[in-house]
Design a protein around this motif. Structure first.
Motif, PDB file in Angstrom:
ATOM      1  N   UNK A 197       0.820  -1.204   0.000  1.00 46.24           N
ATOM      2  CA  UNK A 197       0.000   0.000   0.000  1.00 46.24           C
ATOM      3  C   UNK A 197       0.855   1.255   0.000  1.00 46.24           C
ATOM      4  N   UNK A 198       1.850   1.313   0.898  1.00 49.27           N
ATOM      5  CA  UNK A 198       2.749   2.468   0.929  1.00 49.27           C
ATOM      6  C   UNK A 198       3.578   2.539  -0.354  1.00 49.27           C
ATOM      7  N   UNK A 199       3.973   1.362  -0.871  1.00 47.62           N
ATOM      8  CA  UNK A 199       4.753   1.344  -2.101  1.00 47.62           C
ATOM      9  C   UNK A 199       4.000   1.947  -3.272  1.00 47.62           C
ATOM     10  N   UNK A 200       2.700   1.689  -3.333  1.00 43.34           N
ATOM     11  CA  UNK A 200       1.888   2.216  -4.433  1.00 43.34           C
ATOM     12  C   UNK A 200       1.635   3.722  -4.307  1.00 43.34           C
ATOM     13  N   UNK A 201       1.778   4.258  -3.085  1.00 41.73           N
ATOM     14  CA  UNK A 201       1.548   5.692  -2.859  1.00 41.73           C
ATOM     15  C   UNK A 201       2.782   6.534  -3.147  1.00 41.73           C
ATOM     16  N   UNK A 202       3.952   5.902  -3.152  1.00 41.81           N
ATOM     17  CA  UNK A 202       5.212   6.614  -3.353  1.00 41.81           C
ATOM     18  C   UNK A 202       5.660   6.458  -4.803  1.00 41.81           C
ATOM     19  N   UNK A 203       6.190   7.524  -5.375  1.00 43.50           N
ATOM     20  CA  UNK A 203       6.652   7.469  -6.755  1.00 43.50           C
ATOM     21  C   UNK A 203       7.755   6.417  -6.906  1.00 43.50           C
ATOM     22  N   UNK A 204       7.554   5.504  -7.843  1.00 44.15           N
ATOM     23  CA  UNK A 204       8.493   4.394  -8.076  1.00 44.15           C
ATOM     24  C   UNK A 204       8.674   3.526  -6.828  1.00 44.15           C
ATOM     25  N   UNK A 205       7.670   3.553  -5.977  1.00 45.85           N
ATOM     26  CA  UNK A 205       7.781   2.812  -4.712  1.00 45.85           C
ATOM     27  C   UNK A 205       7.700   1.306  -4.862  1.00 45.85           C
ATOM     28  N   UNK A 206       7.255   0.833  -6.027  1.00 48.55           N
ATOM     29  CA  UNK A 206       7.119  -0.608  -6.241  1.00 48.55           C
ATOM     30  C   UNK A 206       8.336  -1.217  -6.933  1.00 48.55           C
ATOM     31  N   UNK A 207       9.388  -0.413  -7.158  1.00 46.41           N
ATOM     32  CA  UNK A 207      10.630  -0.977  -7.690  1.00 46.41           C
ATOM     33  C   UNK A 207      11.273  -1.846  -6.608  1.00 46.41           C
ATOM     34  N   UNK A 208      12.052  -2.860  -6.991  1.00 43.36           N
ATOM     35  CA  UNK A 208      12.565  -3.826  -6.009  1.00 43.36           C
ATOM     36  C   UNK A 208      13.268  -3.216  -4.802  1.00 43.36           C
ATOM     37  N   UNK A 209      14.243  -2.346  -5.038  1.00 47.44           N
ATOM     38  CA  UNK A 209      15.023  -1.815  -3.920  1.00 47.44           C
ATOM     39  C   UNK A 209      14.171  -0.934  -3.025  1.00 47.44           C
ATOM     40  N   UNK A 210      13.364  -0.062  -3.624  1.00 51.13           N
ATOM     41  CA  UNK A 210      12.522   0.824  -2.811  1.00 51.13           C
ATOM     42  C   UNK A 210      11.480   0.033  -2.026  1.00 51.13           C
ATOM     43  N   UNK A 211      10.911  -0.972  -2.646  1.00 49.44           N
ATOM     44  CA  UNK A 211       9.929  -1.788  -1.934  1.00 49.44           C
ATOM     45  C   UNK A 211      10.592  -2.539  -0.784  1.00 49.44           C
ATOM     46  N   UNK A 212      11.825  -2.994  -0.987  1.00 44.00           N
ATOM     47  CA  UNK A 212      12.559  -3.659   0.094  1.00 44.00           C
ATOM     48  C   UNK A 212      12.831  -2.696   1.244  1.00 44.00           C
ATOM     49  N   UNK A 213      13.149  -1.449   0.908  1.00 44.47           N
ATOM     50  CA  UNK A 213      13.384  -0.432   1.954  1.00 44.47           C
ATOM     51  C   UNK A 213      12.094  -0.161   2.721  1.00 44.47           C
ATOM     52  N   UNK A 214      10.992  -0.013   1.976  1.00 43.97           N
ATOM     53  CA  UNK A 214       9.691   0.220   2.624  1.00 43.97           C
ATOM     54  C   UNK A 214       9.345  -0.960   3.520  1.00 43.97           C
ATOM     55  N   UNK A 215       9.566  -2.170   3.021  1.00 43.11           N
ATOM     56  CA  UNK A 215       9.283  -3.362   3.818  1.00 43.11           C
ATOM     57  C   UNK A 215      10.114  -3.418   5.081  1.00 43.11           C
ATOM     58  N   UNK A 216      11.392  -3.062   4.975  1.00 42.18           N
ATOM     59  CA  UNK A 216      12.272  -3.059   6.150  1.00 42.18           C
ATOM     60  C   UNK A 216      11.823  -2.019   7.170  1.00 42.18           C
ATOM     61  N   UNK A 217      11.459  -0.836   6.685  1.00 43.25           N
ATOM     62  CA  UNK A 217      11.020   0.241   7.586  1.00 43.25           C
ATOM     63  C   UNK A 217       9.737  -0.155   8.304  1.00 43.25           C
ATOM     64  N   UNK A 218       8.757  -0.651   7.555  1.00 39.82           N
ATOM     65  CA  UNK A 218       7.480  -1.032   8.171  1.00 39.82           C
ATOM     66  C   UNK A 218       7.665  -2.225   9.097  1.00 39.82           C
ATOM     67  N   UNK A 219       8.487  -3.190   8.682  1.00 40.91           N
ATOM     68  CA  UNK A 219       8.767  -4.339   9.548  1.00 40.91           C
ATOM     69  C   UNK A 219       9.414  -3.918  10.851  1.00 40.91           C
ATOM     70  N   UNK A 220      10.386  -3.001  10.772  1.00 42.51           N
ATOM     71  CA  UNK A 220      11.047  -2.491  11.976  1.00 42.51           C
ATOM     72  C   UNK A 220      10.069  -1.729  12.849  1.00 42.51           C
ATOM     73  N   UNK A 221       9.194  -0.960  12.214  1.00 41.89           N
ATOM     74  CA  UNK A 221       8.184  -0.205  12.962  1.00 41.89           C
ATOM     75  C   UNK A 221       7.252  -1.148  13.721  1.00 41.89           C
ATOM     76  N   UNK A 222       6.752  -2.172  13.037  1.00 37.24           N
ATOM     77  CA  UNK A 222       5.853  -3.127  13.690  1.00 37.24           C
ATOM     78  C   UNK A 222       6.560  -3.869  14.824  1.00 37.24           C
TER      79      UNK A 222
END
Length: 335
Positions: free
Chosen positions: A137-162
């Motif tokens: 969801x966050x990846x789709x809201x951010x420009x180019x957020x669904x590219x592999x590296x950016x999505x991995x960064x988003x996943x790491x950030x959200x995972x760390x937050x949770x």
């Protein structure tokens, strides 16, 4: 029969022998060495009064089976995620799926004590869906957020937050020790009842992935190609993510978080068998089972007689592999 078809059958033919060998070693060797004859006697005529039989039946066999099925489940989940997203970094541990499960389990332990194992598995699956939904969801809201590296960064950030929120809540309610096992894995104390429940749930996830394998292969070729071939891409992704949720939620409920299995194993399998998910999924199942069983065995002897968390071993392998993929693949998607 060409080489690309031969290799999957070779893997599927020899994998059971390697799995059997590592499982047998896992059951025989430990802090207390037990002979193969004793293991055999335990299987054919269990004696409750025999301490060795108790160790084998209540601890070592459940552990050996648990790491096998968890390895297979996580590897298949990673393969399916990589196929439907065309993202070579997609995996349950990097896309927030594991962290979502552990987060919801933490809340359940604190606010809903006394839940049955069945309810715990269902909540873990709900958490898997939550984690994946937040990341994509966050990846789709951010420009180019669904590219592999950016999505991995988003996943790491959200995972760390949770994980941080779960840790803070656990500390406040003074259940940190109980919750810690879900984040550091608990393969040494597998609940046999949870294990019995996990198998049918995971089996449904595997069968769903296998039934969807051809469609995943087409989807992995790209949106335009898939639509041009008459593929209902939205339905394929929905069914595929249901498979991922079933497999990951079950694995986390059973032993807690184990990272990088769903990243490393599918890449190795894809290198060996090609891009056809009718081969990738069953080969990932077998290879993942062997990989995690081997990591579990290694974790016992790195600092013998003390156990090293299995997540440390998978991370030692997975982190360099992760960095290698970023360096060699950049921000592109897999073919």
């Amino acid at each position: 029969m060409n080489k690309s078809v031969k290799v999957p059958f070779i893997i599927l033919a020899i994998a059971p022998f390697f799995i059997f060998a590592v499982t047998l070693i896992s059951v025989i060797y430990g802090t207390k060495e037990i002979s193969p004859l004793t293991v055999w006697k335990t299987l054919i005529s269990f004696n409750e009064a025999n301490v060795d039989h108790q160790i084998i039946w209540t601890a070592r066999i459940p552990r050996a089976i648990a790491v096998l099925i968890v390895g297979g489940f996580l590897a298949v989940a990673g393969a399916v995620m990589q196929g439907i997203t065309r993202n070579y970094l997609a995996s349950p541990s990097l896309m927030g799926v594991n962290d979502g499960s552990a987060f919801v389990i933490t809340l359940a332990i604190i606010f809903l004590p006394g839940l049955s194992n069945y309810q715990m598995i269902l909540l873990s699956m709900l958490g898997s869906a939550l984690g994946a939904g937040l990341v994509f969801g966050f990846g789709s809201l951010i420009r180019n957020g669904l590219t592999p590296v950016r999505l991995a960064i988003i996943g790491t950030v959200i995972g760390t937050f949770l994980s941080s929120i779960a840790s803070a809540i656990a500390m406040y309610y003074q259940v940190s020790q109980t919750v810690a096992v879900w984040y550091n894995t608990k393969v040494q104390s597998v609940d046999p009842d949870m294990l019995r429940l996990s198998i049918p749930f995971g089996t449904v996830g595997i069968l769903l992935a296998l039934a969807n394998a051809r469609a995943i292969t087409i989807t992995s070729l790209g949106e335009d190609v898939a639509v041009g071939l008459g593929q209902k891409t939205r339905t394929v992704r929905l069914l595929s993510m249901l498979s991922v949720v079933l497999l990951t939620g079950t694995a986390v409920a059973l032993v807690g978080k184990i990272a990088f299995v769903g990243l490393v194993v599918p890449h190795i399998v894809r290198f060996l068998v090609g891009e056809d998910y009718r081969f990738i999924i069953p080969c990932s199942l077998m290879t993942g089972a062997f990989f995690v069983s081997l990591c579990d065995l290694i974790s016992r002897y790195v600092n013998f007689p003390f156990e090293t968390p299995i997540g440390v071993i998978t991370a030692i392998i997975g982190v360099p592999f992760f960095l290698y993929l970023i360096r060699t693949r950049g921000g592109g998607k897999h073919a």
